[in-house]
Structure formats: C-alpha cells, structure tokens
Design a protein around this motif. Sequence first.
Motif, short mmCIF file in Angstrom:
data_model
loop_
_atom_site.label_atom_id
_atom_site.label_comp_id
_atom_site.label_asym_id
_atom_site.label_seq_id
_atom_site.Cartn_x
_atom_site.Cartn_y
_atom_site.Cartn_z
N LYS A 299 -5.94 -15.30 24.48
CA LYS A 299 -6.89 -14.68 23.55
C LYS A 299 -6.66 -13.18 23.45
N ALA A 300 -6.41 -12.53 24.60
CA ALA A 300 -6.21 -11.07 24.60
C ALA A 300 -4.96 -10.69 23.81
N PHE A 301 -3.87 -11.42 24.02
CA PHE A 301 -2.63 -11.07 23.35
C PHE A 301 -2.70 -11.33 21.85
N ILE A 302 -3.21 -12.46 21.48
CA ILE A 302 -3.27 -12.84 20.06
C ILE A 302 -4.21 -11.93 19.28
N HIS B 159 -1.49 -22.63 16.43
CA HIS B 159 -1.67 -22.23 17.84
C HIS B 159 -2.34 -20.86 17.91
N ILE B 160 -1.86 -19.92 17.12
CA ILE B 160 -2.42 -18.57 17.11
C ILE B 160 -3.87 -18.58 16.66
N GLN B 161 -4.14 -19.35 15.62
CA GLN B 161 -5.49 -19.38 15.06
C GLN B 161 -6.52 -19.91 16.06
N LEU C 87 -2.37 -8.38 11.08
CA LEU C 87 -2.53 -8.80 9.69
C LEU C 87 -3.18 -7.68 8.92
N LYS C 88 -2.42 -7.07 8.01
CA LYS C 88 -2.91 -5.97 7.20
C LYS C 88 -2.64 -6.27 5.73
N GLY D 178 -9.61 -13.36 10.60
CA GLY D 178 -8.53 -13.53 9.64
C GLY D 178 -7.82 -14.86 9.78
N GLN D 179 -8.01 -15.74 8.79
CA GLN D 179 -7.38 -17.06 8.82
C GLN D 179 -5.88 -16.96 8.56
#
Length: 269
Positions: free
Chosen positions: A201-204, A240-242, A212-213, A248-249
């Motif tokens: 969670k911390a890294f992602i 996996h990231i989501q 995401l910009k 941000g989806q």
Amino acid sequence: MKNSRTLRYFGGLLILVFASVAHAAPKSDLWPFWNSSDEANTSQISHTNWQTLLDTYLVQDGEYTLFQYRNVSDASRKKLQNYIDTLSKLDPRTYSKAEQYAYWVNLYNAATVEIILEDYPVKSITKLGGLFSFGPWDQDVVSIAGKKLTLNDIEHRILRPIWQDPRTHYVVNCASLGCPNLLPQALTSANTEVSLESAAKAFINSEKGVSLKGKKLQLSSIYDWFAVDFGQSEQEILRHIQKYRTGGQLTDWSGKIKYDYDWSLNERR
C-alpha cells in the motif's frame, strides 16, 4: 588524439553493453535445495539485532525511509556483521516456511546494508560489483548450509519461486530511492502478512511507485522488470496496483505507460 578518442568511445560503448546485460532482470528460477521445511518446528529466529540497527539508523523523510550510513558506528557495524553471521550458521530448511520467509527477507536487507557500508561513501549501489557489473547482486555475500549465495540467489532463486508472492518486491530493499522502502520493522513470522500488505500500500500510493498526472501514467520499473510476477498482461498488473491504490482508477487505463526508477542511494543526507 583521434585514435585515443576512438578507443574511449568504443570503451564507453562496451561498458554500456555489459551494464545493460547485467541489468537484465533475473527470472524466477527455483533452487530446489532450499525448497523444504520442518513445519513441526515452532521455534523462532531472533531478528533483534537487525531491529536495533533499524531503530537507530533508519529515518522517515516524506515517502522515503532513509538509512544513515555515514553515522553507523564501529560497534553497530560489528553488530550487523554478527547478525548476518548468526543467520548464516542456521539452516533455514529446518524451520517452518513462515520463519524462513522472514529469515530470507531480513538477511537480504541486512546484507545489502553491509555491502553499502563496505564501500561507503558511494552514490549508488549500481557503482559496486566490478568493472563490468551493474551492482553487486551476483557477488557471494553469505554461505549457508555449505552453499554460497548471492543477493540474486536469495531473491530470484529462493524468495520469488518458492513463495510466488508479488508482494515480495515490496519488502526486499536494494538501497535505492526508487526501491520500495526498507522496512522499519524486522520481518517476523508473526508480522509478515501485515508488513506485506502495508508495504504494498505504501509503495503503490507513493510517487515513486505510481504517478498519475492527467493523462500521464508513470509506474516504477519493477512493474516492467518483473511484470510476470504481477500478472500476465498490463491490465492484470494494473488490477494488482488498483487493489492497494487509494485514488484514481487505473483498471480501465488504455494510454501509454512510462516506467522509471531512481538508483540514487537511500541515505539521509
């Protein structure tokens, strides 16, 4: 003069080629010797000395945990070496799989800190390991049960293939700013699951993990180098990231993805 410039040019190209080959991400390749355990053994391996070093020299700075390499005393250095030596005298196969996982992760991280201290000051771990090496990952760092092991052996021939958990990438630390943070708590069989979830969670949710910009998506290069561990497709990696992302989806992302990694040393300056 012209010949000298030509030699320097081709010498530089040769170094770049060797560095590129050396940096190719290792595949998960099981070393069968290590794939056994004694689940009846309920004894625990002590990581107290490693925790003491983390408490003393690891500091939080924004989204980073940074190690104060320059402040490590001779006594602390000796304690680190004794910790690694103590682990090396154990045979992890005689312990449960849960104890083994914490053993290997802590050993990897402690050995990495020791490698940095051996050559400190250094700007990046990638500068270590010899003329044609991209880092020290193929150097022997420890001998266990009569087998010499490198950092690559521990990560790619033991941890990844035996446990097959993508979250392993979030808890092994390569002493670089772009890497998932060095954990402030030594891993134990009791806190492994909580630590894995927290580290993911911390890294992602950090800029170095996922940025995401607008219409620009940048991911850590670990999702490129080790894509196979996170999914069979780009969309599976994004799923996996989501799972851990708080804003941000990304699961319907269809644009281009940029990958980046900062190899600067993870030290408190």
